[in-house]
Design an enzyme around this catalytic site. Sequence first.
Site, PDB file in Angstrom:
ATOM      1  N   SER A 162     -51.473  42.573  -6.437  1.00  0.00           N
ATOM      2  CA  SER A 162     -52.622  41.702  -6.180  1.00  0.00           C
ATOM      3  C   SER A 162     -52.760  41.432  -4.680  1.00  0.00           C
ATOM      4  CB  SER A 162     -52.474  40.411  -6.994  1.00  0.00           C
ATOM      5  OG  SER A 162     -53.684  39.713  -7.060  1.00  0.00           O
ATOM      6  N   GLU A 256     -59.923  45.029 -15.521  1.00  0.00           N
ATOM      7  CA  GLU A 256     -59.720  44.054 -14.443  1.00  0.00           C
ATOM      8  C   GLU A 256     -60.963  43.930 -13.569  1.00  0.00           C
ATOM      9  OE1 GLU A 256     -56.126  43.580 -12.208  1.00  0.00           O
ATOM     10  OE2 GLU A 256     -55.191  45.253 -13.284  1.00  0.00           O
ATOM     11  N   HIS A 286     -54.108  41.937 -15.555  1.00  0.00           N
ATOM     12  CA  HIS A 286     -53.714  41.910 -14.150  1.00  0.00           C
ATOM     13  C   HIS A 286     -52.192  41.810 -14.029  1.00  0.00           C
ATOM     14  CE1 HIS A 286     -54.405  41.290  -9.911  1.00  0.00           C
ATOM     15  NE2 HIS A 286     -53.784  40.129  -9.914  1.00  0.00           N
TER      16      HIS A 286
END
Length: 335
Positions: A162, A256, A286
């Site tokens: 991320s 996502e 995620h």
Amino acid sequence: MNDNNNQYFRAVSWQGKAIGAALRGVVKPVVNRVRFTPRFMKFSQLGFDAVTLALPVPSDVHIARAHVGGVPGEWLITGRQVRASRVVMYFHGGAYFFGSPRSHRAVTWRMSHYCRAKVLAVDYRQPPDWSYPAPLEDAVSAYRALLTQGYDPQQIVFAGDSAGGNLSLVTMIRLREMGLPLPSCAVLISPWGDLTCSGDSIRDNEDKDPLIPLQALRFVSGSYSRGEDPAAPTLSPVFADFTGLPPLIIQVGSTEVLLSDAQRIAERARAAGVTCLLQVWEKMPHVFQALSGWLPEAGQAFREIGAFVHPHLSKTDNDHHVRAHASLVMGSSSP
């Protein structure tokens, strides 16, 4: 699977369907109602660490505090197959406002196991107390310290999920600008590549994504960039020149909101002549890799990471193992 550079993995487990339904039906509605403020950011940092520490860590994982280049963090070493000269520098996710090396141990100990490397999980500075470029400065400082200590850059791997995927990329871009040698390769898990939130999947997957609400992304983008242009290459690497970067593996879920970020990173890399393997995992949430203890697809994802990393590391260290001398963390799970 599609071709050598783009691979598609179908969801096959009932666990994946159950986890997706739980996230979509319970977690995301709660997050959607949250009012994001600096006070909430502080609270969430503590809460996220507390919740994720409940994830089991096996008994052969050794963890010790680190202070590398003036940057705090922790070292993780898993098992007896770790090569002493190999280091995975791991940058945790959390949208640049929560998460820590502690919260991501379910990922980092497995990175140590599958890459047969020591992991340096960097505890970089975050909002609300700090903003850009503090995390980037910390990442550069820690990496330069590893080089000063004698680590070969061809034995170093960058990895992150991320926001940590973002930080992995922008750190390599900054190191290239500084004329420093780059790591051997990089592992990007659901990377956040566009802080302008302009990708197609931001719109197309807004309702499909089982975890991330769009307003959260926009809030934390503004909190982190804090007056800087979010389209700047060292904030949004989807707009950067990737020339000279090392090989990349990218893993992302098909539903996502960050899917198009991963796809555009792969496109930018290949346009610059950089080897890039993009793996899209059907309906996986995620950073699903953190759920490897329950999710078969996550275990497979780590095996894919290991298979990618090993050919890019020098083979001169084959006889160099390390036995950890560090604080022992008790647990009972297995990789």
